[in-house]
Design a protein around this motif. Sequence first.
Motif, PDB file in Angstrom:
ATOM      1  N   GLN A 152      17.421  12.773 -78.871  1.00  0.00           N
ATOM      2  CA  GLN A 152      17.364  11.692 -77.887  1.00  0.00           C
ATOM      3  C   GLN A 152      17.714  10.364 -78.526  1.00  0.00           C
ATOM      4  OE1 GLN A 152      16.948  12.152 -74.515  1.00  0.00           O
ATOM      5  NE2 GLN A 152      17.657  10.046 -74.480  1.00  0.00           N
ATOM      6  N   LEU A 153      17.272  10.147 -79.737  1.00  0.00           N
ATOM      7  CA  LEU A 153      17.636   8.912 -80.441  1.00  0.00           C
ATOM      8  C   LEU A 153      19.146   8.847 -80.677  1.00  0.00           C
ATOM      9  CD1 LEU A 153      14.680   8.690 -82.978  1.00  0.00           C
ATOM     10  CD2 LEU A 153      15.105   7.183 -81.010  1.00  0.00           C
ATOM     11  N   LYS A 154      19.759   9.982 -80.972  1.00  0.00           N
ATOM     12  CA  LYS A 154      21.219  10.017 -81.122  1.00  0.00           C
ATOM     13  C   LYS A 154      21.901   9.677 -79.803  1.00  0.00           C
ATOM     14  CE  LYS A 154      21.500  13.340 -84.893  1.00  0.00           C
ATOM     15  NZ  LYS A 154      21.962  14.675 -85.290  1.00  0.00           N
ATOM     16  N   LEU A 155      21.376  10.214 -78.681  1.00  0.00           N
ATOM     17  CA  LEU A 155      21.945   9.885 -77.368  1.00  0.00           C
ATOM     18  C   LEU A 155      21.842   8.382 -77.095  1.00  0.00           C
ATOM     19  CD1 LEU A 155      20.602  12.792 -75.133  1.00  0.00           C
ATOM     20  CD2 LEU A 155      22.969  12.403 -75.839  1.00  0.00           C
ATOM     21  N   LEU A 156      20.685   7.810 -77.377  1.00  0.00           N
ATOM     22  CA  LEU A 156      20.474   6.382 -77.127  1.00  0.00           C
ATOM     23  C   LEU A 156      21.397   5.501 -77.963  1.00  0.00           C
ATOM     24  CD1 LEU A 156      16.589   6.450 -76.868  1.00  0.00           C
ATOM     25  CD2 LEU A 156      18.181   5.886 -75.020  1.00  0.00           C
ATOM     26  N   ASN A 157      21.835   6.012 -79.100  1.00  0.00           N
ATOM     27  CA  ASN A 157      22.718   5.255 -79.975  1.00  0.00           C
ATOM     28  C   ASN A 157      24.181   5.658 -79.848  1.00  0.00           C
ATOM     29  OD1 ASN A 157      20.835   3.516 -81.358  1.00  0.00           O
ATOM     30  ND2 ASN A 157      19.996   5.390 -82.227  1.00  0.00           N
ATOM     31  N   SER A 158      24.487   6.512 -78.889  1.00  0.00           N
ATOM     32  CA  SER A 158      25.852   7.018 -78.757  1.00  0.00           C
ATOM     33  C   SER A 158      26.682   6.176 -77.800  1.00  0.00           C
ATOM     34  CB  SER A 158      25.830   8.476 -78.279  1.00  0.00           C
ATOM     35  OG  SER A 158      25.299   8.542 -76.978  1.00  0.00           O
ATOM     36  N   LYS A 159      27.989   6.388 -77.886  1.00  0.00           N
ATOM     37  CA  LYS A 159      28.956   5.720 -77.014  1.00  0.00           C
ATOM     38  C   LYS A 159      29.842   6.778 -76.379  1.00  0.00           C
ATOM     39  CE  LYS A 159      29.196   1.635 -79.929  1.00  0.00           C
ATOM     40  NZ  LYS A 159      30.059   0.771 -80.729  1.00  0.00           N
ATOM     41  N   VAL A 160      30.120   6.604 -75.078  1.00  0.00           N
ATOM     42  CA  VAL A 160      30.972   7.539 -74.347  1.00  0.00           C
ATOM     43  C   VAL A 160      31.982   6.727 -73.547  1.00  0.00           C
ATOM     44  CG1 VAL A 160      31.018   9.263 -72.496  1.00  0.00           C
ATOM     45  CG2 VAL A 160      29.163   9.287 -74.165  1.00  0.00           C
ATOM     46  N   LEU A 161      33.212   7.172 -73.530  1.00  0.00           N
ATOM     47  CA  LEU A 161      34.244   6.564 -72.714  1.00  0.00           C
ATOM     48  C   LEU A 161      34.641   7.562 -71.634  1.00  0.00           C
ATOM     49  CD1 LEU A 161      36.214   4.222 -72.190  1.00  0.00           C
ATOM     50  CD2 LEU A 161      37.826   5.378 -73.726  1.00  0.00           C
ATOM     51  N   VAL A 162      34.507   7.169 -70.376  1.00  0.00           N
ATOM     52  CA  VAL A 162      34.875   8.021 -69.247  1.00  0.00           C
ATOM     53  C   VAL A 162      36.209   7.525 -68.702  1.00  0.00           C
ATOM     54  CG1 VAL A 162      34.226   8.808 -66.938  1.00  0.00           C
ATOM     55  CG2 VAL A 162      32.460   8.494 -68.691  1.00  0.00           C
ATOM     56  N   ILE A 163      37.185   8.408 -68.680  1.00  0.00           N
ATOM     57  CA  ILE A 163      38.501   8.077 -68.167  1.00  0.00           C
ATOM     58  C   ILE A 163      38.556   8.562 -66.717  1.00  0.00           C
ATOM     59  CG2 ILE A 163      40.994   8.315 -68.465  1.00  0.00           C
ATOM     60  CD1 ILE A 163      39.602   7.063 -70.900  1.00  0.00           C
ATOM     61  N   GLY A 164      38.586   7.630 -65.792  1.00  0.00           N
ATOM     62  CA  GLY A 164      38.627   7.952 -64.374  1.00  0.00           C
ATOM     63  C   GLY A 164      37.240   7.915 -63.762  1.00  0.00           C
ATOM     64  N   ALA A 165      37.092   7.115 -62.719  1.00  0.00           N
ATOM     65  CA  ALA A 165      35.804   6.985 -62.038  1.00  0.00           C
ATOM     66  C   ALA A 165      35.926   7.459 -60.592  1.00  0.00           C
ATOM     67  CB  ALA A 165      35.307   5.543 -62.105  1.00  0.00           C
ATOM     68  N   GLY A 166      36.675   8.540 -60.402  1.00  0.00           N
ATOM     69  CA  GLY A 166      36.821   9.123 -59.072  1.00  0.00           C
ATOM     70  C   GLY A 166      35.647  10.025 -58.758  1.00  0.00           C
ATOM     71  N   GLY A 167      35.918  11.113 -58.070  1.00  0.00           N
ATOM     72  CA  GLY A 167      34.853  12.017 -57.641  1.00  0.00           C
ATOM     73  C   GLY A 167      34.045  12.589 -58.794  1.00  0.00           C
ATOM     74  N   LEU A 168      34.695  13.122 -59.821  1.00  0.00           N
ATOM     75  CA  LEU A 168      33.976  13.682 -60.964  1.00  0.00           C
ATOM     76  C   LEU A 168      33.453  12.595 -61.891  1.00  0.00           C
ATOM     77  CD1 LEU A 168      36.282  16.705 -61.859  1.00  0.00           C
ATOM     78  CD2 LEU A 168      34.069  16.743 -60.712  1.00  0.00           C
ATOM     79  N   GLY A 169      34.285  11.603 -62.159  1.00  0.00           N
ATOM     80  CA  GLY A 169      33.876  10.526 -63.060  1.00  0.00           C
ATOM     81  C   GLY A 169      32.677   9.756 -62.540  1.00  0.00           C
ATOM     82  N   SER A 170      32.648   9.479 -61.244  1.00  0.00           N
ATOM     83  CA  SER A 170      31.526   8.749 -60.653  1.00  0.00           C
ATOM     84  C   SER A 170      30.215   9.493 -60.856  1.00  0.00           C
ATOM     85  CB  SER A 170      31.739   8.535 -59.151  1.00  0.00           C
ATOM     86  OG  SER A 170      32.759   7.608 -58.922  1.00  0.00           O
ATOM     87  N   ALA A 171      30.249  10.798 -60.620  1.00  0.00           N
ATOM     88  CA  ALA A 171      29.021  11.592 -60.766  1.00  0.00           C
ATOM     89  C   ALA A 171      28.573  11.662 -62.220  1.00  0.00           C
ATOM     90  CB  ALA A 171      29.241  12.988 -60.209  1.00  0.00           C
ATOM     91  N   ILE A 172      29.502  11.891 -63.132  1.00  0.00           N
ATOM     92  CA  ILE A 172      29.117  12.031 -64.535  1.00  0.00           C
ATOM     93  C   ILE A 172      28.571  10.720 -65.096  1.00  0.00           C
ATOM     94  CG2 ILE A 172      31.339  11.542 -65.640  1.00  0.00           C
ATOM     95  CD1 ILE A 172      28.863  14.269 -66.675  1.00  0.00           C
ATOM     96  N   LEU A 173      29.055   9.590 -64.583  1.00  0.00           N
ATOM     97  CA  LEU A 173      28.532   8.302 -65.053  1.00  0.00           C
ATOM     98  C   LEU A 173      27.039   8.161 -64.767  1.00  0.00           C
ATOM     99  CD1 LEU A 173      31.527   6.080 -64.016  1.00  0.00           C
ATOM    100  CD2 LEU A 173      30.713   6.448 -66.362  1.00  0.00           C
ATOM    101  N   TRP A 174      26.608   8.592 -63.583  1.00  0.00           N
ATOM    102  CA  TRP A 174      25.171   8.558 -63.252  1.00  0.00           C
ATOM    103  C   TRP A 174      24.379   9.421 -64.224  1.00  0.00           C
ATOM    104  CZ3 TRP A 174      22.714   5.260 -60.296  1.00  0.00           C
ATOM    105  CH2 TRP A 174      23.389   4.624 -59.264  1.00  0.00           C
ATOM    106  N   TYR A 175      24.868  10.632 -64.491  1.00  0.00           N
ATOM    107  CA  TYR A 175      24.133  11.552 -65.364  1.00  0.00           C
ATOM    108  C   TYR A 175      24.138  11.093 -66.816  1.00  0.00           C
ATOM    109  CZ  TYR A 175      23.495  14.749 -61.516  1.00  0.00           C
ATOM    110  OH  TYR A 175      23.108  15.309 -60.332  1.00  0.00           O
ATOM    111  N   LEU A 176      25.226  10.536 -67.277  1.00  0.00           N
ATOM    112  CA  LEU A 176      25.251  10.008 -68.645  1.00  0.00           C
ATOM    113  C   LEU A 176      24.240   8.881 -68.809  1.00  0.00           C
ATOM    114  CD1 LEU A 176      29.101   9.945 -69.308  1.00  0.00           C
ATOM    115  CD2 LEU A 176      27.409  11.432 -70.423  1.00  0.00           C
ATOM    116  N   GLY A 177      24.210   7.979 -67.837  1.00  0.00           N
ATOM    117  CA  GLY A 177      23.249   6.882 -67.893  1.00  0.00           C
ATOM    118  C   GLY A 177      21.821   7.381 -67.841  1.00  0.00           C
ATOM    119  N   ALA A 178      21.549   8.318 -66.961  1.00  0.00           N
ATOM    120  CA  ALA A 178      20.196   8.848 -66.825  1.00  0.00           C
ATOM    121  C   ALA A 178      19.746   9.613 -68.063  1.00  0.00           C
ATOM    122  CB  ALA A 178      20.117   9.755 -65.598  1.00  0.00           C
ATOM    123  N   SER A 179      20.693  10.232 -68.782  1.00  0.00           N
ATOM    124  CA  SER A 179      20.322  10.997 -69.970  1.00  0.00           C
ATOM    125  C   SER A 179      20.015  10.101 -71.160  1.00  0.00           C
ATOM    126  CB  SER A 179      21.424  11.984 -70.340  1.00  0.00           C
ATOM    127  OG  SER A 179      22.551  11.300 -70.857  1.00  0.00           O
TER     128      SER A 179
END
Length: 85
Positions: free
Chosen positions: A24-51
């Motif tokens: 969890q500490l690694k997740l909190l210190n990690s960086k992710v780049l999402v390419i595309g914020a359409g149908g799939l990208g929009s959903a994954i952004l919520w889950y990445l933030g929540a995780s």
Amino acid sequence: MLDSISHQRYLRNILVPEIEIAGQLKLLNSKVLVIGAGGLGSAILWYLGASGIGNIGIVDDDQVEISNLQRQIIRSEEHTSELQS
């Protein structure tokens, strides 16, 4: 270490043997780049933030259309090209 509020928030992740507190500490210190914020990208952004991902970048050059808002859940009518013209 995690403060008590963060520990409570991420408890379900911490209980997973492959994650635990160190993961969890690694997740909190990690960086992710999402390419595309359409149908799939929009959903994954919520889950990445929540995780607990620490830093999320978004690259998306698409014009949002009002007919796509049901699947682009991070957008609102103010983001649509129809209202920007």
